[in-house]
Design an enzyme around this catalytic site. Sequence first.
Site, PDB file in Angstrom:
ATOM      1  N   LYS A  79       0.878  -1.189   0.000  1.00 48.54           N
ATOM      2  CA  LYS A  79       0.000   0.000   0.000  1.00 48.54           C
ATOM      3  C   LYS A  79       0.905   1.226   0.000  1.00 48.54           C
ATOM      4  CE  LYS A  79      -2.132   1.417   3.770  1.00 48.54           C
ATOM      5  NZ  LYS A  79      -3.134   1.559   4.858  1.00 48.54           N
ATOM      6  N   ARG A 123      -9.983  -1.103   7.141  1.00 48.49           N
ATOM      7  CA  ARG A 123      -9.178  -2.069   7.920  1.00 48.49           C
ATOM      8  C   ARG A 123      -8.685  -1.456   9.234  1.00 48.49           C
ATOM      9  NH1 ARG A 123      -4.289   0.424   8.951  1.00 48.49           N
ATOM     10  NH2 ARG A 123      -2.639  -0.077   7.498  1.00 48.49           N
TER      11      ARG A 123
HETATM   12  N1  LIG Z   1      -3.476   3.613  13.901  1.00 48.75           N
HETATM   13  C1  LIG Z   1      -3.714   3.369  12.632  1.00 48.75           C
HETATM   14  O1  LIG Z   1      -3.769   2.219  12.189  1.00 48.75           O
HETATM   15  C2  LIG Z   1      -3.954   4.509  11.706  1.00 48.75           C
HETATM   16  C3  LIG Z   1      -4.147   4.277  10.338  1.00 48.75           C
HETATM   17  C4  LIG Z   1      -4.391   5.355   9.501  1.00 48.75           C
HETATM   18  C5  LIG Z   1      -4.403   6.643  10.026  1.00 48.75           C
HETATM   19  N2  LIG Z   1      -4.189   6.849  11.361  1.00 48.75           N
HETATM   20  C6  LIG Z   1      -4.216   8.200  11.966  1.00 48.75           C
HETATM   21  O2  LIG Z   1      -5.523   8.504  12.419  1.00 48.75           O
HETATM   22  C7  LIG Z   1      -5.654   9.937  12.527  1.00 48.75           C
HETATM   23  C8  LIG Z   1      -7.014  10.409  11.997  1.00 48.75           C
HETATM   24  O3  LIG Z   1      -7.120  10.151  10.605  1.00 48.75           O
HETATM   25  P1  LIG Z   1      -8.339  10.769   9.724  1.00 48.75           P
HETATM   26  O4  LIG Z   1      -8.176  10.215   8.351  1.00 48.75           O
HETATM   27  O5  LIG Z   1      -9.615  10.593  10.416  1.00 48.75           O
HETATM   28  O6  LIG Z   1      -7.923  12.317   9.705  1.00 48.75           O
HETATM   29  P2  LIG Z   1      -8.819  13.561   9.248  1.00 48.75           P
HETATM   30  O7  LIG Z   1      -7.870  14.642   8.824  1.00 48.75           O
HETATM   31  O8  LIG Z   1      -9.895  13.149   8.320  1.00 48.75           O
HETATM   32  O9  LIG Z   1      -9.535  14.033  10.628  1.00 48.75           O
HETATM   33  C9  LIG Z   1      -8.823  14.464  11.738  1.00 48.75           C
HETATM   34  C10 LIG Z   1      -9.743  15.372  12.562  1.00 48.75           C
HETATM   35  O10 LIG Z   1      -9.087  15.660  13.801  1.00 48.75           O
HETATM   36  C11 LIG Z   1      -9.513  16.978  14.188  1.00 48.75           C
HETATM   37  N3  LIG Z   1      -8.621  17.436  15.246  1.00 48.75           N
HETATM   38  C12 LIG Z   1      -7.325  17.805  15.153  1.00 48.75           C
HETATM   39  N4  LIG Z   1      -6.841  18.120  16.375  1.00 48.75           N
HETATM   40  C13 LIG Z   1      -7.850  17.913  17.270  1.00 48.75           C
HETATM   41  C14 LIG Z   1      -7.982  18.051  18.668  1.00 48.75           C
HETATM   42  N5  LIG Z   1      -6.952  18.454  19.432  1.00 48.75           N
HETATM   43  N6  LIG Z   1      -9.164  17.763  19.240  1.00 48.75           N
HETATM   44  C15 LIG Z   1     -10.214  17.347  18.487  1.00 48.75           C
HETATM   45  N7  LIG Z   1     -10.158  17.202  17.137  1.00 48.75           N
HETATM   46  C16 LIG Z   1      -8.988  17.485  16.548  1.00 48.75           C
HETATM   47  C17 LIG Z   1      -9.466  17.759  12.889  1.00 48.75           C
HETATM   48  O11 LIG Z   1     -10.231  18.951  12.972  1.00 48.75           O
HETATM   49  C18 LIG Z   1     -10.056  16.734  11.911  1.00 48.75           C
HETATM   50  O12 LIG Z   1     -11.461  16.873  11.803  1.00 48.75           O
HETATM   51  C19 LIG Z   1      -4.459  10.515  11.776  1.00 48.75           C
HETATM   52  O13 LIG Z   1      -3.512  10.961  12.716  1.00 48.75           O
HETATM   53  C20 LIG Z   1      -3.898   9.323  11.011  1.00 48.75           C
HETATM   54  O14 LIG Z   1      -2.508   9.433  10.774  1.00 48.75           O
HETATM   55  C21 LIG Z   1      -3.991   5.809  12.196  1.00 48.75           C
END
Ligand SMILES: NC(=O)c1ccc[n+]([C@@H]2O[C@H](COP(=O)([O-])OP(=O)(O)OC[C@H]3O[C@@H](n4cnc5c(N)ncnc54)[C@H](O)[C@@H]3O)[C@@H](O)[C@H]2O)c1
Length: 344
Positions: A79, A123
Site C-alpha cells: 500500500k 481495515r
Molecule cells: N493507527 C492506525 O492504524 C492509523 C491508520 C491510519 C491513520 N491513522 C491516523 O488517524 C488519525 C485520523 O485520521 P483521519 O483520516 O480521520 O484524519 P482527518 O484529517 O480526516 O480528521 C482528523 C480530525 O481531527 C480533528 N482534530 C485535530 N486536532 C484535534 C484536537 N486536538 N481535538 C479534536 N479534534 C482534533 C481535525 O479537525 C479533523 O477533523 C491521523 O492521525 C492518522 O494518521 C492511524
Amino acid sequence: MNAPLLFLNQEEVKQCGGADMKKTIDIIEKVFSLHHKGDYVLPDKAVLRWGDGDSESIMGRINGMPGYIGGEFNLSGIKWISSNPSNPFKANLPRAAGTIILNDPDTYLPIAVMDGTLISSMRTAANNGLAAKYLARKDSEVIGLIGAGVLNRTVLLALYEVLPNLKKVKIYDLDKNRSQQFINDMKSTVPVQMSISESAENTVKDSDVFVTATVSKEPIVKPEWIGQGSLYLQLGSNECEFDVVYETDKFVVDDWEKIKSRGGSTPAIMHREGNLSDSAVYASLGELVNGEKKTRENNKEKIYFNSVGLGIQDIAVAKMIYEEAKFKQIGKQLDLWGSPNTRI
Ligand SMILES: NC(=O)c1ccc[n+]([C@@H]2O[C@H](COP(=O)([O-])OP(=O)(O)OC[C@H]3O[C@@H](n4cnc5c(N)ncnc54)[C@H](O)[C@@H]3O)[C@@H](O)[C@H]2O)c1
C-alpha cells in the site's frame, strides 16, 4: 504472453465488499491470528517526508507499506498511502489517499492495482472494532469520539458492529462544523442518539469506549477523565498524556515492534525517551484472538489499545476484493506489457 492487471476504482472496490464492515472485521481477525503465528513478512513502513517527525502534522508524508500474508491469503503486495493534513481544509479533499498493488504468489508479477483509500480506512477501523470485541465491556452503551474525520466514521461503523448495546455517541472536534457534518453523514447508517460534545473532557468522561482519531500532535486525553471499566482506542499519534498509559490496567497493541519503529505515537515516544519498557505491553491483538492471553477480566479494568496499522491487513482485505472482482467480472483488465521486453 501478456501480463494481465486488474484495475479497480473506489466504486468498484465498494461493489466487491469494500464497505462491508462485518466482512472486514472477519478478515482482520484471521490476519491477527496469522500475525501471532508468525505466518507473514512485514518490513518496516518506509516513510517519505519533508522534515522531522513533527513536520508530518503540517507537511504530511507518504508511507510505503509492503507485506506478505500467509494462510488462506498467501499473497504479497504494497500500500502506498499519502497524508496531507491540510487537504480537508484547503482543497475539500480527504487527508489520506492510497493505492494498493497485489503481486502473484508464484511469479510475483503485479496482478491488481486498486484504490486503497477505502480499504485503508475500513481495515484501520476493523482493527479497533476487533479490539473492542475482545476488550470492551459487553454492556457498553456510550462511546465518545474525538476527531470528526474520515477514520472515526469507519470506527463508528466497526463499534456499531461489535457493541450490541450501543445507545449513544458523543462526537468532539476542534471544528464544530465538522462534528455536525459527522452527525449528518452517520445518523442514518448508525441509528443511535448522537450529540456534539463541547470538550474532549466531556467526550471521555462517562464513555464506555472512547476513541482519539485526530491529527493533533499535542496530548489531549488526561488520566483523571478516564472511568473504570472503559476502553480507550488511540489511532492518532501523541494524543494522550503519559500517565494515561501508566495508569491503564492492560496495554494492548497490534504490533509493538512496528509501533516503536514508526515512532510517533504516545507509547513509542515514551519508550524512546526511556519512560516505558517492553514489559509494559500486556498482549498483542493476535494473542487475544488465539486465546493465548486473557481478554477483559472484570468490569473495572481500564484498557488501552494502541495500533500503528500493518500492511498485511491491507493485502488481506485487497485479496478478498480481488477475488470478488474476478468472480463478478468487475473492474478494468489492463495489460502491463504487449509482450515482455527482456532484451532491451
Ligand atoms: N493507527 C492506525 O492504524 C492509523 C491508520 C491510519 C491513520 N491513522 C491516523 O488517524 C488519525 C485520523 O485520521 P483521519 O483520516 O480521520 O484524519 P482527518 O484529517 O480526516 O480528521 C482528523 C480530525 O481531527 C480533528 N482534530 C485535530 N486536532 C484535534 C484536537 N486536538 N481535538 C479534536 N479534534 C482534533 C481535525 O479537525 C479533523 O477533523 C491521523 O492521525 C492518522 O494518521 C492511524
